[in-house]
Design a protein around this motif. Structure first.
Motif, PDB file in Angstrom:
ATOM      1  N   PRO A   1      -3.104   6.079   2.130  1.00  0.00           N
ATOM      2  CA  PRO A   1      -3.171   5.714   3.547  1.00  0.00           C
ATOM      3  C   PRO A   1      -1.806   5.812   4.226  1.00  0.00           C
ATOM      4  O   PRO A   1      -1.715   6.046   5.425  1.00  0.00           O
ATOM      5  CB  PRO A   1      -3.685   4.274   3.526  1.00  0.00           C
ATOM      6  CG  PRO A   1      -3.399   3.775   2.150  1.00  0.00           C
ATOM      7  CD  PRO A   1      -3.459   4.955   1.254  1.00  0.00           C
ATOM      8  N   ILE A   2      -0.746   5.615   3.430  1.00  0.00           N
ATOM      9  CA  ILE A   2       0.616   5.806   3.935  1.00  0.00           C
ATOM     10  C   ILE A   2       1.232   6.931   3.117  1.00  0.00           C
ATOM     11  O   ILE A   2       1.630   6.738   1.969  1.00  0.00           O
ATOM     12  CB  ILE A   2       1.459   4.522   3.808  1.00  0.00           C
ATOM     13  CG1 ILE A   2       0.795   3.355   4.555  1.00  0.00           C
ATOM     14  CG2 ILE A   2       2.872   4.764   4.334  1.00  0.00           C
ATOM     15  CD1 ILE A   2       1.511   2.037   4.375  1.00  0.00           C
TER      16      ILE A   2
ATOM     17  N   GLY B   1       0.793  -1.226   0.000  1.00  0.00           N
ATOM     18  CA  GLY B   1       0.000   0.000   0.000  1.00  0.00           C
ATOM     19  C   GLY B   1       0.821   1.270   0.000  1.00  0.00           C
ATOM     20  O   GLY B   1       0.255   2.372   0.011  1.00  0.00           O
ATOM     21  N   THR B   2       2.151   1.156  -0.023  1.00  0.00           N
ATOM     22  CA  THR B   2       2.992   2.349  -0.070  1.00  0.00           C
ATOM     23  C   THR B   2       3.120   2.841  -1.511  1.00  0.00           C
ATOM     24  O   THR B   2       2.973   2.073  -2.461  1.00  0.00           O
ATOM     25  CB  THR B   2       4.397   2.069   0.500  1.00  0.00           C
ATOM     26  OG1 THR B   2       4.975   0.971  -0.220  1.00  0.00           O
ATOM     27  CG2 THR B   2       4.321   1.719   1.970  1.00  0.00           C
TER      28      THR B   2
ATOM     29  N   ALA C   1      -4.086   0.776   5.104  1.00  0.00           N
ATOM     30  CA  ALA C   1      -3.231   0.511   3.951  1.00  0.00           C
ATOM     31  C   ALA C   1      -3.449  -0.895   3.420  1.00  0.00           C
ATOM     32  O   ALA C   1      -3.495  -1.119   2.203  1.00  0.00           O
ATOM     33  CB  ALA C   1      -1.764   0.716   4.321  1.00  0.00           C
TER      34      ALA C   1
END
Length: 763
Positions: A105-106, A35-36, A407
């Motif tokens: 989210p991140i 999710g990064t 994430a």
């Protein structure tokens, strides 16, 4: 302002009122498995961003922007959005995805955020300026821009019927001004229903000086709030009129409050001019609405139903008598900011007004005779006003409360959407009604940045444009590179054989018949020898019967009748022993060679031939009407004849490991298997195929050659081959998705043939 409602109803303009053009610009962040944000460059597979009409980058190098062409229906707009998503998702590295949320989210550290590496130094410098003023975290937020244009015919009718003074262009601008005024006043309704940026980590707010930041609570839309991407408080631009708008924009730039006109941000933008001053002469051509968050529950960022809702919401803004004043627009902005920061699970503070607007929409829909599905969508929005948990933000709160980590939740959705794009890798969602070779060509054209125009979707007729160079393509590979006579030659197998023979190529002897009686009279000539019976003009193996060891009179008669069902003339030619290969020629090179194995099943000692066929046909690659790489195996009269020659019926149970042919012809379109043989084939045969295509005067064709031993080179004294036929519009899919072996992306070869100046590299 004119009462448009009265004119539309009195003059029966409801159908015209409902017509419009639409376009979507959808930003997303590329993310990795966890999710990064991805730190890789914009994929080079998409070509150069300087001209790409469908795939650009927004602020960051990690932020692709997907752009649909202007279309005249929501259905077509959504189809294009699906197709571009398929292209992007299937072109990204295996471990990269598109983030389905507006706010990452991140959030990466500031030094990890890379500004888009554009060709224009000015464009890069402008992005660097935005970082210095607003910070780069806010630039990482993504959304959707909804472009909307009324049908010009409607504008013209309203102008004439209203008796308005002034030019048509000025009237059109007034129409769009009213729509913009009322949108700004009522935009909060969209934020309530569709807001989806409900939270952000603390680093997002690092440049904020305000108090009461939404750090430990959910909101409806941070992106649409005062904490979103908004101009400084001292930037004021009037929407009262075009004159006022232009004057204020220019003043803001002159006084240094904006570095450029494009720095001005508003939830609605006037389009139709590169500079604000040009609006004074050009007028407003269409409106761009920039309010919308990504909906993480919508695979393509926005549900089609929401697109329909936006369409009719915008029409309602024109339908009503109200034309919001400057003061009312200020109220609307404040209502939107307030709505954006509300608790997503609480009712709207302005619920009564929202319900009144939506009920007014229902009345409008009834008055203009809109489809019931549109009314149903509006009723769902009314339900969401009574039940906030049904809004996008409300759904997100429930989903995140149930998830372990935001994430992980977002990455899970991203992976799910990418998996869906790969479910049928040979198809292009949005255009699945078209034949597959055209779908794959469209995929490649969109990926490389060729502008596509559907000239006749149902006839597979498109145009492709690169800069000022345009080419027309039908059925995937029929182009202007071939003359009109070429396909006619290949369609006629007698003419094809004569031309090839005249040019010194080895062809089998044959007889041509114009009636069943004549063909049956000559049976004694062919009795006891291998023969092939086929229609004079055919494709896809229709009406072809092959008798390797000769045919009984009964089977010969059946084959003659089946061939005459496909054409008025029939050929009976000598059977050539050896293996049949398909050579795909593009220009002056054989780009692919395919071994086609006739339809077959392999016995397992327990199931009948019919059951084995049914099992093999369950393969997802097999289907009907050329919509899959492989075709279903039939159980008709031809198949019955073929297995009878091997001593079987459909109820026979063949021994374990025994291969039973259901066809003697090897066409993939009749259930055969495809095996790539390009690298194994001796080059002499590849060169022969190119020479044969040249003798027929064609640039693209499929040459079918029988070769006893592919490793032994062809020679004039010992040809070691025989040409069966040449095919116009040859199937590309079987080479791109072979049953076995390496894929040959022939659609890319067609694009290279048509647009050599693009220098499209091998992938």
């Amino acid at each position: 302002m004119t009462d448009f409602k009265e004119i539309i109803l009195t003059h029966k303009l409801s159908a015209l009122f409902s017509k419009a053009s639409f376009g979507i610009e959808k930003e997303s962040q590329r993310i990795t498995d966890d999710g990064t944000i991805a730190n890789t460059n914009h994929p080079i597979i998409f070509g150069n961003r300087s001209f790409h009409p469908y795939i650009q980058t927004d602020f960051a190098e990690s932020q692709p922007e997907l752009i649909t062409p202007p279309m005249q229906s929501i259905e077509e707009t959504h189809e294009w959005l699906m197709a571009i998503h398929d292209v992007v998702l299937r072109s990204l590295p295996e471990d990269e995805y598109l983030l389905p949320c507006s706010i990452p989210p991140i959030m990466p550290a500031s030094e990890e955020i890379k500004v888009a590496k554009l060709d224009s130094a000015d464009d890069v410098a402008y992005r660097e300026y935005l970082v210095s003023v607003y910070g780069n975290k806010k630039q990482m937020v993504s959304g959707i821009h909804f472009n909307f244009e009324l049908d010009p015919a409607l504008i013209k009718e309203l102008h004439q019927l209203s008796g308005a003074a002034g030019t048509l262009k000025a009237f059109q601008s007034d129409v769009y001004l009213k729509m913009a005024h009322n949108f700004i006043r009522h935009q909060w309704i969209m934020t309530y229903l569709m807001g989806g940026s409900i939270s952000a980590d603390s680093s997002y707010f690092e440049k904020e000086t305000q108090h009461d930041l939404p750090l430990d609570r959910y909101t409806r839309s941070i992106r649409s709030s005062k904490y979103g991407y908004v101009n400084k408080a001292d930037v004021h631009v009037s929407f009262e009129s075009i004159d006022a708008y232009v004057q204020d924009i220019e003043k803001m730039v002159t006084t240094g409050k904006l570095i450029a006109e494009k720095e001005f941000y508003s939830t609605v933008r006037f389009r139709g001019a590169n500079k604000a001053r040009d609006l004074l002469t050009n007028g407003i051509a269409y409106l761009e609405f920039r309010l919308f968050d990504l909906n993480p529950f919508a695979e393509f960022g926005m549900h089609k139903e929401d697109m329909y809702f936006i369409h009719y919401f915008l029409l309602y803004l024109l339908w009503i008598e109200q034309d919001a004043s400057e003061e009312e627009m200020k109220i609307g902005k404040e209502m939107n900011y307030s709505t954006a920061l509300e608790n997503p699970l609480q009712p709207s503070a302005f619920q009564a007004e929202g319900l009144s607007i939506l009920k007014g929409m229902l009345q409008m829909l009834e008055a203009i005779g809109a489809e019931e599905k549109i009314s149903a969508i509006v009723k769902e929005k009314i339900e969401a006003f009574h039940n906030p948990e049904k809004t996008v933000a409300g759904q997100m709160v429930k989903a995140l409360d149930a998830a372990e980590d935001k994430a992980v939740w977002a990455a899970s959705l991203a992976k799910q959407y990418k998996e869906a794009a790969w479910k049928r890798p040979y198809a292009l969602r949005g255009f699945e009604d078209m034949e597959l070779s055209t779908q794959i060509l469209l995929f490649d054209a969109i990926q490389k940045g060729l502008k596509v125009n559907m000239l006749d979707r149902y006839d597979q007729f498109i145009s492709l444009t690169y800069k000022n160079h345009r080419e027309y393509v039908k059925n995937g590979n029929m182009t202007a590179k071939d003359s009109y006579i070429g396909p006619l030659i290949m369609e006629n197998k007698v003419v094809t054989k004569k031309i090839l023979a005249e040019n010194g190529f080895a062809v089998p002897d044959s007889g041509e018949y114009h009636s069943v009686a004549a063909a049956l009279r000559d049976y004694p000539i062919f009795a006891g020898k291998g023969i092939v019976v086929k229609p004079k003009s055919t494709n896809y193996g229709l009406g072809i019967s092959i008798f390797k060891d000769g045919a009984s009179f009964e089977n010969y008669e059946k084959a003659i009748h089946m061939a005459f069902e496909e054409d008025e003339d029939v050929l009976v030619e000598d059977y050539l022993s050896g293996t049949e290969y398909r050579f795909f020629v593009v220009g002056n090179e054989t780009k692919a060679v395919l071994l086609r194995v006739p339809a077959n099943v392999v016995g397992d000692g327990s199931r009948t031939i019919r059951q084995l066929v049914e099992e093999k046909n369950k393969d997802s690659l097999r289907g009907k009407n050329h919509r899959t790489p492989l075709a279903l195996i039939g159980t008709g009269e031809l198949e019955k004849l073929t297995i009878q020659g091997q001593g079987y019926t459909f109820d026979s149970i063949p021994p374990v490991g025994t291969t039973v042919r259901l066809r003697d012809n090897s066409n993939i379109s009749t259930g055969g298997d495809s095996i790539d043989f390009t690298d194994q084939m001796d080059d002499s045969y590849k060169q022969l195929a190119v020479q044969m295509a040249a003798s027929l005067g064609v640039a693209v064709c499929g040459v079918d050659i029988i070769i006893p031993d592919h490793s032994v080179p062809a020679a004039k004294v010992e040809p070691n081959y025989g040409v069966i036929e040449a095919n116009f519009n040859p199937a590309m899919l079987i080479h791109i998705y072979p049953y076995q072996g390496k894929s040959r992306r022939l659609t890319m070869e067609i694009l290279r043939l048509l647009f050599p100046e693009m220098q499209l590299e091998e992938e």
